[in-house]
Structure formats: C-alpha cells, structure tokens
Design a protein around this motif. Structure first.
Motif, mmCIF file in Angstrom:
data_model
loop_
_atom_site.group_PDB
_atom_site.id
_atom_site.type_symbol
_atom_site.label_atom_id
_atom_site.label_comp_id
_atom_site.label_asym_id
_atom_site.label_seq_id
_atom_site.Cartn_x
_atom_site.Cartn_y
_atom_site.Cartn_z
ATOM 1 N N MET A 1 0.849 -1.194 0.000
ATOM 2 C CA MET A 1 0.000 0.000 0.000
ATOM 3 C C MET A 1 0.880 1.238 0.000
ATOM 4 O O MET A 1 1.825 1.334 0.769
ATOM 5 C CB MET A 1 -0.903 0.006 1.238
ATOM 6 C CG MET A 1 -1.864 1.198 1.293
ATOM 7 S SD MET A 1 -2.751 1.310 2.871
ATOM 8 C CE MET A 1 -3.585 -0.270 2.914
ATOM 9 N N SER A 2 0.567 2.176 -0.875
ATOM 10 C CA SER A 2 1.355 3.399 -0.947
ATOM 11 C C SER A 2 1.064 4.293 0.247
ATOM 12 O O SER A 2 0.003 4.195 0.887
ATOM 13 C CB SER A 2 1.048 4.152 -2.240
ATOM 14 O OG SER A 2 -0.283 4.656 -2.204
ATOM 15 N N LYS A 4 0.435 7.412 0.130
ATOM 16 C CA LYS A 4 -0.673 8.308 -0.203
ATOM 17 C C LYS A 4 -2.013 7.643 0.067
ATOM 18 O O LYS A 4 -2.935 8.259 0.625
ATOM 19 C CB LYS A 4 -0.573 8.715 -1.676
ATOM 20 C CG LYS A 4 -1.608 9.739 -2.101
ATOM 21 C CD LYS A 4 -1.387 10.150 -3.547
ATOM 22 C CE LYS A 4 -2.411 11.189 -3.991
ATOM 23 N NZ LYS A 4 -2.197 11.583 -5.414
ATOM 24 N N ARG A 5 -2.139 6.361 -0.320
ATOM 25 C CA ARG A 5 -3.397 5.664 -0.087
ATOM 26 C C ARG A 5 -3.616 5.429 1.403
ATOM 27 O O ARG A 5 -4.737 5.552 1.903
ATOM 28 C CB ARG A 5 -3.407 4.336 -0.837
ATOM 29 C CG ARG A 5 -4.764 3.635 -0.727
ATOM 30 C CD ARG A 5 -4.776 2.292 -1.402
ATOM 31 N NE ARG A 5 -6.059 1.641 -1.257
ATOM 32 C CZ ARG A 5 -6.280 0.364 -1.515
ATOM 33 N NH1 ARG A 5 -5.273 -0.399 -1.950
ATOM 34 N NH2 ARG A 5 -7.478 -0.168 -1.358
ATOM 35 N N ARG A 8 -4.944 8.484 2.916
ATOM 36 C CA ARG A 8 -6.341 8.705 2.572
ATOM 37 C C ARG A 8 -7.263 7.833 3.416
ATOM 38 O O ARG A 8 -8.320 8.276 3.878
ATOM 39 C CB ARG A 8 -6.556 8.418 1.085
ATOM 40 C CG ARG A 8 -7.970 8.778 0.607
ATOM 41 C CD ARG A 8 -8.154 8.546 -0.877
ATOM 42 N NE ARG A 8 -8.096 7.142 -1.245
ATOM 43 C CZ ARG A 8 -7.140 6.589 -1.976
ATOM 44 N NH1 ARG A 8 -6.131 7.312 -2.409
ATOM 45 N NH2 ARG A 8 -7.165 5.296 -2.274
ATOM 46 N N GLY A 34 -7.647 13.469 -0.786
ATOM 47 C CA GLY A 34 -7.082 12.329 -1.493
ATOM 48 C C GLY A 34 -7.966 11.727 -2.557
ATOM 49 O O GLY A 34 -7.497 10.916 -3.360
ATOM 50 N N TYR A 35 -9.253 12.108 -2.573
ATOM 51 C CA TYR A 35 -10.153 11.558 -3.585
ATOM 52 C C TYR A 35 -10.193 12.441 -4.829
ATOM 53 O O TYR A 35 -9.911 13.643 -4.764
ATOM 54 C CB TYR A 35 -11.563 11.393 -3.019
ATOM 55 C CG TYR A 35 -11.697 10.211 -2.096
ATOM 56 C CD1 TYR A 35 -11.537 8.924 -2.578
ATOM 57 C CD2 TYR A 35 -11.968 10.383 -0.742
ATOM 58 C CE1 TYR A 35 -11.640 7.825 -1.730
ATOM 59 C CE2 TYR A 35 -12.078 9.300 0.110
ATOM 60 C CZ TYR A 35 -11.909 8.015 -0.390
ATOM 61 O OH TYR A 35 -12.011 6.939 0.440
ATOM 62 N N MET A 51 -11.984 4.134 -6.699
ATOM 63 C CA MET A 51 -11.131 4.380 -5.549
ATOM 64 C C MET A 51 -11.890 4.145 -4.244
ATOM 65 O O MET A 51 -11.384 3.505 -3.307
ATOM 66 C CB MET A 51 -10.596 5.828 -5.618
ATOM 67 C CG MET A 51 -9.521 6.158 -4.610
ATOM 68 S SD MET A 51 -9.000 7.891 -4.754
ATOM 69 C CE MET A 51 -8.383 7.909 -6.439
ATOM 70 N N ARG A 54 -12.573 0.418 -3.542
ATOM 71 C CA ARG A 54 -11.365 -0.258 -3.043
ATOM 72 C C ARG A 54 -11.119 0.092 -1.586
ATOM 73 O O ARG A 54 -10.750 -0.766 -0.786
ATOM 74 C CB ARG A 54 -10.155 0.137 -3.900
ATOM 75 C CG ARG A 54 -10.119 -0.504 -5.274
ATOM 76 C CD ARG A 54 -8.717 -0.415 -5.872
ATOM 77 N NE ARG A 54 -8.223 0.952 -5.919
ATOM 78 C CZ ARG A 54 -8.361 1.752 -6.949
ATOM 79 N NH1 ARG A 54 -9.011 1.333 -8.035
ATOM 80 N NH2 ARG A 54 -7.865 2.985 -6.932
ATOM 81 N N ASP A 55 -11.313 1.355 -1.236
ATOM 82 C CA ASP A 55 -11.061 1.788 0.138
ATOM 83 C C ASP A 55 -12.049 1.145 1.105
ATOM 84 O O ASP A 55 -11.668 0.738 2.214
ATOM 85 C CB ASP A 55 -11.143 3.311 0.240
ATOM 86 C CG ASP A 55 -9.963 3.998 -0.444
ATOM 87 O OD1 ASP A 55 -9.018 3.282 -0.816
ATOM 88 O OD2 ASP A 55 -9.991 5.225 -0.595
ATOM 89 N N GLU A 58 -10.974 -2.388 1.597
ATOM 90 C CA GLU A 58 -9.745 -2.435 2.392
ATOM 91 C C GLU A 58 -10.037 -2.258 3.873
ATOM 92 O O GLU A 58 -9.505 -2.988 4.726
ATOM 93 C CB GLU A 58 -8.779 -1.352 1.905
ATOM 94 C CG GLU A 58 -7.424 -1.362 2.593
ATOM 95 C CD GLU A 58 -6.507 -2.431 2.047
ATOM 96 O OE1 GLU A 58 -5.587 -2.824 2.777
ATOM 97 O OE2 GLU A 58 -6.728 -2.875 0.902
#
Length: 342
Positions: A1-2, A4-5, A8, A34-35, A51, A54-55, A58
């Motif tokens: 996971m980056s 940045k993500r 967010r 971040g979106y 996005m 996925r979040d 997660e």
C-alpha cells in the motif's frame, strides 16, 4: 500500500468516526483529502467510484466496522459511518518496550495532516498511565515520510531484501553505487537515515536518505538476511553524525567580511589577536557543521573543539586530493596543524 493511499484511508476513518450520522459518498468525496475532485466529468466520477470501492473493501478487510445506512427516511441515498462502540478498543495496558514501539510507529505517520492526530494519541496513552519515553519515541512535526527514498528503503528493510542505490557524499563529484543489507530506517534530528551492512565494505554504514540519488532498488529474495540481534540503529546514526544530540560549543575565527551566512546564527566573541572575528556556534551535529565550515575554506578557522577542527582539516585534505591540477599562479592551501596557523 502506498503512503498516499494509507493517508487517505486514515483520513476517511477519522472523518467517519467524527459523526453519528451516515455520510454519503458525495460528501466524503468533497471533505476527505485524497479523492478525485468533482469536476463534472464522467472520467472523474468513475475514478472516484473505483477508488472509494477499493477503500471500503480495504477497511472492512482490516476489521473496521464500516456501516451502510440512512440517517432518516427522507434521505435519498445510502451513507457510511463507523460506530465508535464497535470500533474502539478495550482498555490496553502496555509495557515500556511496547509503548516505545507505539511511539516509533506514530513517527512514521507524522505529516502536516496527521501530526495532530499522532500527538493526540500519545497524550491519550500518557493519560491512561502508559509511560512513553519522549526520548525514545518523540513526536516532531518536522518529521515526515515524504523523502523520495523512504518507501523503497523501508520496504526493503521490512522484507529483508538487499538494496542497491546511488549515494552522493557532499565531498564527492559523482554518486557511487552502494549495495546494502538494510537493517532499518531511523528518524534522527529532523532527517531520515538508512542503517545497514555495506556489502562492498563489509561494515555497518549509515546513509542520509536526502543524499540518495534516484530510486533505490531491492534485489534478490525476501528474508535473505537478519540484522544483528543487539544492533542499536539510533546509536549507529548518532555515532555517525555527531553524538547523541548533546549540544556542543564550537569557536571559530572568521576573516572580517567573510562567512556572512555563518554569522547569522553565531554569537560574536569579539576580535581575535590577529584581527579576525571570533564566533561561537552551538550545534548538536558537529560533523554536519564541519561540512559547512569546510565550505568556507581559508576564511574560517576552528579554534575548538579539536575534534571539529580535525574533521574540517580532514574534509579539506580530501577535497584537495580530488581537485584538478591548479594553475601555476594558484597556491594550494595547506591544512593548519595548529589553531594559530591558516
């Protein structure tokens, strides 16, 4: 996971914990950094939906109780929230070592957006009676993980993979390739450092991440090595870059009108016997200061301490050996053997 993500996701959790009402996807898009912003285009809408889906997945995989529903019968679309009662942990008791580990983890999330939340978490630990040693786990708003080399170095140390990168020392004209078994990444005095075994030199080395050129590359399989069981990463960084943070006084002599940048943060001590200006400098990083003093050449001479004077002489000597052949009218400056000689 980056990074940045991850940032967010943290922002999303904080936003949903801050309200008892269900928050719509449109509201989340407008308020959580971040979106993909809403510019009215179908492309932006599709990017946000992918996005956000996925979040959500997660967060649920990580065990975050993300609820879907509507606050009232008048709502036209579903929203999202995190119930505090289901999310909050029971009372936690940490040992001193565990508390230090929590403090170190907080340092990885220190950024302009999250420094306040990290500080709040540390305050809550102390309020609960957990003794977090600030010397071992300090929270400093200056530290962040935006260093370009941070993520690949951290990942290689975590996965125990050999790391290759180009590293430029301040006294070298070009970067040199390094092959390192990374033991860990350490934050020290506002900077990030990689500590590991230099495979070409077969010795422990410390590398400042800001001097890494390009993107480090991990090679070979995971778990290819194990760091020494008793290694002190912070101690190695402190030893390589000048003590463990104790303030030192350095006295120098500067030619009149020279070293203007140095004078801005120095304390004047009056004129010396040869007419030079005596200046007192305070530093917790004497070897970094030696780099700066060496840049002034013969315009600055270190009176004390001897260790800093020797470090400046060593740097100037190394630079002189690297210099091209000088013109006949130029005379090389010799390193002073005594404080009174230039």
């Amino acid at each position: 996971m980056s990074a940045k993500r991850a940032e967010r996701l943290v922002n999303l959790v904080i936003a949903l914990l801050g309200t008892r009402q269900y928050v719509t996807a449109a509201r989340i898009r407008a308020t959580v950094p971040g979106y993909e912003p809403d510019d009215g285009s179908a492309r932006a809408d599709e990017a946000f939906k992918r996005m956000f889906e996925r979040d959500k997945a997660e967060l649920r995989e990580m065990g975050v109780p993300l609820e879907t529903g509507r606050t009232s019968v008048f709502d036209t679309e579903d929203g999202y929230r995190i119930a505090r009662a289901d999310y909050e942990l029971p009372e936690i008791t940490l040992t001193g070592e565990e508390a230090a580990a929590v403090g170190l983890a907080l340092r990885l999330w220190e950024s302009a957006q999250l420094a306040g939340a990290a500080q709040s978490a540390l305050v809550k630990l102390r309020a609960a009676g957990v003794d977090v040693d600030p010397a071992r786990a300090p929270i400093s708003p200056r530290l962040d993980s935006d260093e370009p080399a941070f993520e690949p170095c951290y990942a290689a140390a975590r996965d125990r993979r050999v790391l290759q990168f180009d590293y430029r020392r301040p006294d070298e004209d070009a970067p040199a390739r390094r092959r390192v078994q990374p033991w860990g990444v350490v934050a020290w005095h506002g900077r990030w450092y990689l500590v590991g075994l230099d495979l070409d030199r077969q010795a422990p080395r410390v590398f400042r991440l800001s001097r890494v050129v390009g993107t480090p590359r991990a090679t070979g399989p995971e778990h290819a090595f194990e760091p020494p069981a008793d290694v002190d990463l912070a101690g190695l960084v402190a030893g390589a870059f000048g003590g463990r943070g104790e303030e030192q006084l350095v006295v120098v002599r500067a030619r009149p009108g020279a070293a203007v940048g140095l004078r801005r943060w120095a304390t004047p001590l009056g004129a010396g016997p040869d007419g030079d200006d005596r200046l007192q400098l305070r530093t917790t990083e004497p070897w970094r200061l030696a780099d700066q003093l060496a840049a002034y050449g013969p315009d600055v001479l270190v009176e004390s301490p001897a260790a800093v004077r020797d470090a400046v002489v060593e740097r100037l000597t190394r630079l002189a050996a690297m210099a091209p052949t000088m013109a006949p009218t130029e005379a090389p400056a010799e390193a002073p053997a005594e404080a009174g000689d230039r």
